[in-house]
Enzyme design. Sequence first.
Site, PDB file in Angstrom:
ATOM      1  N   PRO A 229      13.647  32.293  20.152  1.00  0.00           N
ATOM      2  CA  PRO A 229      14.564  31.161  20.082  1.00  0.00           C
ATOM      3  C   PRO A 229      15.018  30.830  18.666  1.00  0.00           C
ATOM      4  CG  PRO A 229      12.341  30.393  20.518  1.00  0.00           C
ATOM      5  CD  PRO A 229      12.324  31.893  20.632  1.00  0.00           C
ATOM      6  N   ASN A 230      16.282  30.472  18.587  1.00  0.00           N
ATOM      7  CA  ASN A 230      16.945  29.993  17.376  1.00  0.00           C
ATOM      8  C   ASN A 230      17.225  31.074  16.342  1.00  0.00           C
ATOM      9  OD1 ASN A 230      16.965  27.241  18.302  1.00  0.00           O
ATOM     10  ND2 ASN A 230      14.779  27.215  17.859  1.00  0.00           N
TER      11      ASN A 230
ATOM     12  N   ARG B 169      20.878  28.432   9.777  1.00  0.00           N
ATOM     13  CA  ARG B 169      19.752  27.556  10.125  1.00  0.00           C
ATOM     14  C   ARG B 169      18.739  27.533   8.987  1.00  0.00           C
ATOM     15  NH1 ARG B 169      14.673  29.311  13.406  1.00  0.00           N
ATOM     16  NH2 ARG B 169      13.628  27.310  13.619  1.00  0.00           N
TER      17      ARG B 169
ATOM     18  N   ASN C 123       9.388  38.875  17.129  1.00  0.00           N
ATOM     19  CA  ASN C 123       9.498  37.622  16.390  1.00  0.00           C
ATOM     20  C   ASN C 123       9.747  36.566  17.453  1.00  0.00           C
ATOM     21  OD1 ASN C 123      10.166  35.360  14.927  1.00  0.00           O
ATOM     22  ND2 ASN C 123      11.392  36.450  13.419  1.00  0.00           N
TER      23      ASN C 123
ATOM     24  N   ALA D  84       9.160  29.923  17.458  1.00  0.00           N
ATOM     25  CA  ALA D  84       8.224  28.835  17.770  1.00  0.00           C
ATOM     26  C   ALA D  84       7.358  29.129  18.996  1.00  0.00           C
ATOM     27  CB  ALA D  84       8.988  27.535  17.977  1.00  0.00           C
TER      28      ALA D  84
ATOM     29  N   HIS E  67       3.497  29.911  18.754  1.00  0.00           N
ATOM     30  CA  HIS E  67       2.473  28.882  18.642  1.00  0.00           C
ATOM     31  C   HIS E  67       2.226  28.130  19.939  1.00  0.00           C
ATOM     32  CE1 HIS E  67       3.607  29.829  14.583  1.00  0.00           C
ATOM     33  NE2 HIS E  67       4.817  29.365  14.815  1.00  0.00           N
TER      34      HIS E  67
ATOM     35  N   ASP F 114       0.299  36.694  27.615  1.00  0.00           N
ATOM     36  CA  ASP F 114      -0.083  37.377  28.851  1.00  0.00           C
ATOM     37  C   ASP F 114       0.869  38.528  29.178  1.00  0.00           C
ATOM     38  OD1 ASP F 114      -2.244  35.688  29.160  1.00  0.00           O
ATOM     39  OD2 ASP F 114      -1.322  34.476  30.744  1.00  0.00           O
TER      40      ASP F 114
ATOM     41  N   HIS G  71       7.325  37.501  11.496  1.00  0.00           N
ATOM     42  CA  HIS G  71       7.979  36.241  11.124  1.00  0.00           C
ATOM     43  C   HIS G  71       8.683  36.412   9.792  1.00  0.00           C
ATOM     44  CE1 HIS G  71       5.918  34.087  14.297  1.00  0.00           C
ATOM     45  NE2 HIS G  71       4.839  34.749  13.942  1.00  0.00           N
ATOM     46  N   LEU G  72       9.826  35.781   9.654  1.00  0.00           N
ATOM     47  CA  LEU G  72      10.563  35.813   8.394  1.00  0.00           C
ATOM     48  C   LEU G  72       9.835  35.015   7.318  1.00  0.00           C
ATOM     49  CD1 LEU G  72      14.055  35.236   9.976  1.00  0.00           C
ATOM     50  CD2 LEU G  72      13.354  37.298   8.775  1.00  0.00           C
ATOM     51  N   SER G  73       9.351  33.843   7.678  1.00  0.00           N
ATOM     52  CA  SER G  73       8.661  32.979   6.721  1.00  0.00           C
ATOM     53  C   SER G  73       7.150  33.203   6.817  1.00  0.00           C
ATOM     54  CB  SER G  73       8.985  31.507   7.004  1.00  0.00           C
ATOM     55  OG  SER G  73       8.422  31.105   8.247  1.00  0.00           O
TER      56      SER G  73
ATOM     57  N   ARG H 169       1.871  25.658  12.896  1.00  0.00           N
ATOM     58  CA  ARG H 169       2.340  27.044  12.865  1.00  0.00           C
ATOM     59  C   ARG H 169       1.227  28.034  12.520  1.00  0.00           C
ATOM     60  NH1 ARG H 169       7.952  26.798  13.186  1.00  0.00           N
ATOM     61  NH2 ARG H 169       8.835  24.885  12.346  1.00  0.00           N
TER      62      ARG H 169
END
Length: 147
Positions: free
Chosen positions: A10-11, A18, A74, A77, A80, A87, A100-102, A111
């Site tokens: 998502p996002n 963003r 990736n 969110a 988490h 599963d 993850h990018l960050s 996180r």
Amino acid sequence: MRSLLILNGPNLNLLGTRQPDVYGHTTLADIQRLCREKAEAVGVGIAFEQHNSEGALIDAIHGAKGTHAGIILNAGAYTHTSIALMDALSSVELPAIELHLSNIHAREAFRHRSYIARVAVGVICGFGAAGYPLAIEAMLSHLDRDP
């Protein structure tokens, strides 16, 4: 030819606009181009997908079985929060890398927990878009290891 599924959650479709202070100005199309160039250089096929909904991500994971040799995920969110994604990864019995990018460990405490890491062969975070080609290399290294 072996193939990898590179799956984005998502996002991530909003990359480039963003929170550029966190995620930079690189777009998802830029990342896809990096991945295609890396895949071509190392002789592996890729499928590159992005979905905002958890169910669509699960469907993509299920669809990877019998089609791809591994999954680079990736999950944004959902990393988490989603036991369902964890599963799904367990169910398809394919190696997965969490990406993850960050650097999620340098961010908010919520996180720091990852359900995906519990079933992944490894985690790459904090390198921005450069993490994607790293993940391709890492997956190929994992796949080429003797059992």
